[in-house]
Design a protein around this motif. Structure first.
Motif, mmCIF file in Angstrom:
data_model
loop_
_atom_site.group_PDB
_atom_site.id
_atom_site.type_symbol
_atom_site.label_atom_id
_atom_site.label_comp_id
_atom_site.label_asym_id
_atom_site.label_seq_id
_atom_site.Cartn_x
_atom_site.Cartn_y
_atom_site.Cartn_z
ATOM 1 N N ALA A 308 0.640 -1.161 -0.026
ATOM 2 C CA ALA A 308 -0.049 0.040 -0.122
ATOM 3 C C ALA A 308 0.709 1.297 0.121
ATOM 4 C CB ALA A 308 -0.913 0.057 1.097
ATOM 5 N N ALA A 309 1.735 1.213 0.630
ATOM 6 C CA ALA A 309 2.657 2.433 0.610
ATOM 7 C C ALA A 309 3.379 2.491 -0.557
ATOM 8 C CB ALA A 309 4.009 2.047 1.659
ATOM 9 N N ALA A 310 4.020 1.551 -1.268
ATOM 10 C CA ALA A 310 4.440 1.529 -2.660
ATOM 11 C C ALA A 310 3.515 2.121 -3.615
ATOM 12 C CB ALA A 310 5.004 -0.030 -2.851
ATOM 13 N N MET A 311 2.261 1.647 -3.525
ATOM 14 C CA MET A 311 1.125 2.361 -4.135
ATOM 15 C C MET A 311 1.008 4.054 -4.109
ATOM 16 S SD MET A 311 0.476 -0.204 -6.324
ATOM 17 C CE MET A 311 -0.839 0.876 -7.075
ATOM 18 N N VAL A 312 1.192 4.216 -2.967
ATOM 19 C CA VAL A 312 1.044 5.626 -2.362
ATOM 20 C C VAL A 312 2.160 6.414 -3.165
ATOM 21 C CG1 VAL A 312 1.440 7.285 -0.461
ATOM 22 C CG2 VAL A 312 -0.067 5.423 -0.363
ATOM 23 N N ILE A 313 3.385 5.720 -3.040
ATOM 24 C CA ILE A 313 4.716 6.567 -3.977
ATOM 25 C C ILE A 313 4.388 6.718 -5.546
ATOM 26 C CG2 ILE A 313 7.024 6.175 -4.462
ATOM 27 C CD1 ILE A 313 7.363 4.881 -1.646
ATOM 28 N N MET A 314 3.922 5.521 -5.805
ATOM 29 C CA MET A 314 3.495 5.592 -7.506
ATOM 30 C C MET A 314 2.494 6.487 -7.590
ATOM 31 S SD MET A 314 2.104 2.546 -9.880
ATOM 32 C CE MET A 314 0.286 3.015 -9.642
ATOM 33 N N LEU A 315 1.555 6.629 -6.853
ATOM 34 C CA LEU A 315 0.383 7.628 -7.219
ATOM 35 C C LEU A 315 0.967 9.169 -6.953
ATOM 36 C CD1 LEU A 315 -2.752 5.890 -5.256
ATOM 37 C CD2 LEU A 315 -2.214 6.394 -7.776
ATOM 38 N N LEU A 316 1.948 9.566 -6.249
ATOM 39 C CA LEU A 316 2.517 10.810 -6.375
ATOM 40 C C LEU A 316 3.434 11.066 -7.115
ATOM 41 C CD1 LEU A 316 3.470 10.518 -2.206
ATOM 42 C CD2 LEU A 316 1.603 12.103 -3.421
ATOM 43 N N VAL A 317 4.196 10.074 -7.717
ATOM 44 C CA VAL A 317 5.065 10.045 -8.843
ATOM 45 C C VAL A 317 4.293 10.366 -10.105
ATOM 46 C CG1 VAL A 317 6.662 8.919 -10.066
ATOM 47 C CG2 VAL A 317 6.966 9.192 -7.715
ATOM 48 N N MET A 318 3.128 9.677 -10.283
ATOM 49 C CA MET A 318 2.621 9.579 -11.670
ATOM 50 C C MET A 318 2.102 10.943 -12.138
ATOM 51 S SD MET A 318 1.705 7.364 -13.763
ATOM 52 C CE MET A 318 1.575 5.701 -12.842
ATOM 53 N N PRO A 319 1.417 11.784 -11.617
ATOM 54 C CA PRO A 319 1.277 13.090 -11.934
ATOM 55 C C PRO A 319 2.338 13.737 -12.746
ATOM 56 C CG PRO A 319 -0.168 13.035 -9.818
ATOM 57 C CD PRO A 319 1.202 11.722 -9.986
ATOM 58 N N ILE A 320 3.452 13.649 -11.913
ATOM 59 C CA ILE A 320 4.459 14.387 -12.508
ATOM 60 C C ILE A 320 5.161 13.776 -13.793
ATOM 61 C CG2 ILE A 320 7.073 15.062 -11.779
ATOM 62 C CD1 ILE A 320 6.271 15.010 -8.646
ATOM 63 N N LEU A 321 5.135 12.698 -13.713
ATOM 64 C CA LEU A 321 5.458 11.675 -14.883
ATOM 65 C C LEU A 321 4.520 12.270 -16.194
ATOM 66 C CD1 LEU A 321 6.179 8.328 -13.655
ATOM 67 C CD2 LEU A 321 8.096 9.944 -14.401
ATOM 68 N N VAL A 322 3.474 12.179 -16.030
ATOM 69 C CA VAL A 322 2.318 12.482 -16.991
ATOM 70 C C VAL A 322 2.512 13.797 -17.639
ATOM 71 C CG1 VAL A 322 -0.023 12.770 -17.399
ATOM 72 C CG2 VAL A 322 0.619 10.718 -16.330
ATOM 73 N N TRP A 323 2.648 14.677 -16.549
ATOM 74 C CA TRP A 323 2.901 16.206 -17.009
ATOM 75 C C TRP A 323 4.257 16.320 -17.638
ATOM 76 C CZ3 TRP A 323 6.277 20.302 -15.741
ATOM 77 C CH2 TRP A 323 6.094 21.522 -15.875
ATOM 78 N N ASN A 324 5.283 15.563 -17.516
ATOM 79 C CA ASN A 324 6.615 15.818 -18.032
ATOM 80 C C ASN A 324 6.392 15.267 -19.453
ATOM 81 O OD1 ASN A 324 8.598 16.850 -16.584
ATOM 82 N ND2 ASN A 324 9.353 15.071 -15.471
ATOM 83 N N VAL A 325 5.807 14.296 -19.704
ATOM 84 C CA VAL A 325 5.443 13.478 -20.972
ATOM 85 C C VAL A 325 4.654 14.397 -21.909
ATOM 86 C CG1 VAL A 325 4.196 11.552 -22.149
ATOM 87 C CG2 VAL A 325 5.829 11.137 -20.204
ATOM 88 N N TYR A 326 3.612 15.017 -21.058
ATOM 89 C CA TYR A 326 2.854 15.905 -21.810
ATOM 90 C C TYR A 326 3.579 17.257 -22.219
ATOM 91 C CZ TYR A 326 -0.469 19.876 -22.541
ATOM 92 O OH TYR A 326 -1.276 21.008 -22.971
ATOM 93 N N ASN A 327 4.453 17.719 -21.585
ATOM 94 C CA ASN A 327 5.230 18.846 -22.126
ATOM 95 C C ASN A 327 6.243 18.511 -22.912
ATOM 96 O OD1 ASN A 327 4.400 21.439 -20.518
ATOM 97 N ND2 ASN A 327 4.912 19.914 -18.435
ATOM 98 N N ALA A 328 6.789 17.315 -23.046
ATOM 99 C CA ALA A 328 7.935 16.738 -23.995
ATOM 100 C C ALA A 328 7.230 16.699 -25.343
ATOM 101 C CB ALA A 328 8.165 15.568 -23.740
ATOM 102 N N ARG A 329 5.899 16.250 -25.458
ATOM 103 C CA ARG A 329 5.202 16.018 -26.454
ATOM 104 C C ARG A 329 4.642 17.344 -27.025
ATOM 105 N NH1 ARG A 329 1.378 10.807 -25.922
ATOM 106 N NH2 ARG A 329 2.941 9.359 -25.735
ATOM 107 N N LYS A 330 4.409 18.325 -26.243
ATOM 108 C CA LYS A 330 4.172 19.496 -26.518
ATOM 109 C C LYS A 330 5.113 20.202 -27.385
ATOM 110 C CE LYS A 330 1.795 23.577 -24.610
ATOM 111 N NZ LYS A 330 1.336 24.239 -23.586
ATOM 112 N N GLU A 331 6.326 20.124 -26.819
ATOM 113 C CA GLU A 331 7.730 20.784 -27.342
ATOM 114 C C GLU A 331 7.728 20.277 -28.622
ATOM 115 O OE1 GLU A 331 10.558 20.815 -24.391
ATOM 116 O OE2 GLU A 331 9.641 22.101 -23.062
ATOM 117 N N MET A 332 7.681 18.944 -28.731
ATOM 118 C CA MET A 332 7.837 18.251 -29.928
ATOM 119 C C MET A 332 7.149 18.565 -31.295
ATOM 120 S SD MET A 332 8.837 14.406 -28.755
ATOM 121 C CE MET A 332 9.034 13.868 -30.482
ATOM 122 N N LYS A 333 5.956 19.386 -30.832
ATOM 123 C CA LYS A 333 4.947 19.744 -32.109
ATOM 124 C C LYS A 333 5.398 20.999 -32.748
ATOM 125 C CE LYS A 333 0.986 17.613 -29.970
ATOM 126 N NZ LYS A 333 -0.512 17.515 -29.424
#
Length: 333
Positions: A308-333
């Protein structure tokens, strides 16, 4: 077998297996599955060309599934079961139990403190060093020295800084630099820095800032070199002083890079474990989520709460990863 020989054999077998896979899979595809002969030769060639990229992608997809996707789903499953009851499904009971433990909230509080201090300090110091080292002749030497901690493992860095914070009795020479300086400046007795509540968290953060400043410096230095000279020269002609050039001309133009560095270090902070484990092991109110997870999984053998603690860490990291991927794709357009 000698470890060096074993490593060479492993590399040779791995590379040979990859070459063999790509070679024989293409032969099977072209000669047996979609043979380029007969009345359907043209269609088979097109089909083979459609399948071929997936042959090359399959090893990577298989590895990602085995070492990334599967552990995530298995961890989620374990977080919803109770090992003491033979793996029975217990729903969110593990999460409720975790939420009742003071150590969990201590870890959450400390992680939030790390998130505020470490990315900001590392990025700020990295930006400052990147700017200053570009203005001196021996800047490359300075950059090499500042980047050097990046080559040290987190455990190695923790051992080094434990020696920095080390305290000997008052009648014994101090090997810890901090206590030696403290006594030299008039301190009454050596301090156990890592046991001082609240402040000991900052002493631990210094280690990660020391490591990550080199990473921030390298990335931001490259970004600063990419700022067009015309804009800088125009600002100087208009009467801007060095501070105005830096903060109003350079920083706005590299803000995207600053944000990427900030978020990358943030992800490292959310997963920090080695430094805390090696220096305090979560004692004296220095617990963090990754160390709390380790304690539950491997010391208390409570797989449910640990997962459960591992899942909490993953949930905290996930929004930052998604946001990074979104910005990377945005810059490539």
């Amino acid at each position: 077998m000698h470890p060096a020989v074993l490593a060479l054999v492993t590399i040779a077998v791995g590379v040979g297996a990859c070459i063999g896979y790509f070679y024989f899979s293409n032969i099977i595809l072209d000669k047996f599955i979609f043979p380029a002969k007969g009345p359907n030769a043209g269609r088979n060639i097109n089909r083979a060309n459609m399948v071929r990229p997936w042959l090359f992608l399959f090893p990577a997809l298989f590895a990602l599934t085995l070492y990334l996707a599967y552990p995530v789903f298995e961890t989620l499953r374990l977080s919803l079961t109770d090992r003491s009851q033979g793996g029975a499904f217990v729903g969110l009971d593990n999460y409720r139990q975790m939420a009742k433990e003071p150590k969990f909230w201590e870890a959450m509080r400390n992680n939030m403190l790390w998130l505020i201090v470490v990315p900001a300090a590392s990025t700020a110091f990295g930006l400052l060093v990147a700017q200053l080292t570009d203005r001196i002749k021996w800047g490359s030497v300075a950059k090499s020295m500042i980047f050097m901690p990046m080559a040290i493992s987190f455990v190695g860095a923790a051992v080094i800084w434990r020696l920095v914070y080390h305290a000997n009795p008052i009648d014994v020479d101090q090997i810890g630099i901090l206590n030696a300086a403290y006594l030299m400046l008039g301190g009454d007795e050596p301090q156990q820095w890592l046991t001082k509540l609240f402040w000991n968290n900052f002493f631990l953060m210094i280690v990660l800032v020391w490591i990550q400043t080199g990473f921030a410096m390298v990335i931001l230095s490259a970004a600063l070199r990419g700022v067009p000279e015309e804009t800088i020269e125009a600002a100087i002609v208009d009467g801007a002083n060095p501070f105005q050039v830096f903060f109003r001309i350079k920083v706005p133009q590299i803000m995207g890079t600053i944000v990427v560095v900030w978020t990358t270090i943030t992800i490292v902070v959310l997963k920090v474990f080695d430094i805390v484990f090696a220096m305090t092991n979560g004692q004296w109110e220095t617990q963090v989520l990754a160390n709390y997870m380790y304690d539950k999984l491997f010391r208390a053998s409570d797989w449910g709460v640990g997962s459960a603690a591992a899942m909490v860490i993953m949930l905290l990291v996930m929004p930052i990863l998604v946001w990074n991927v979104y910005n990377a794709r945005k810059e490539m357009k």
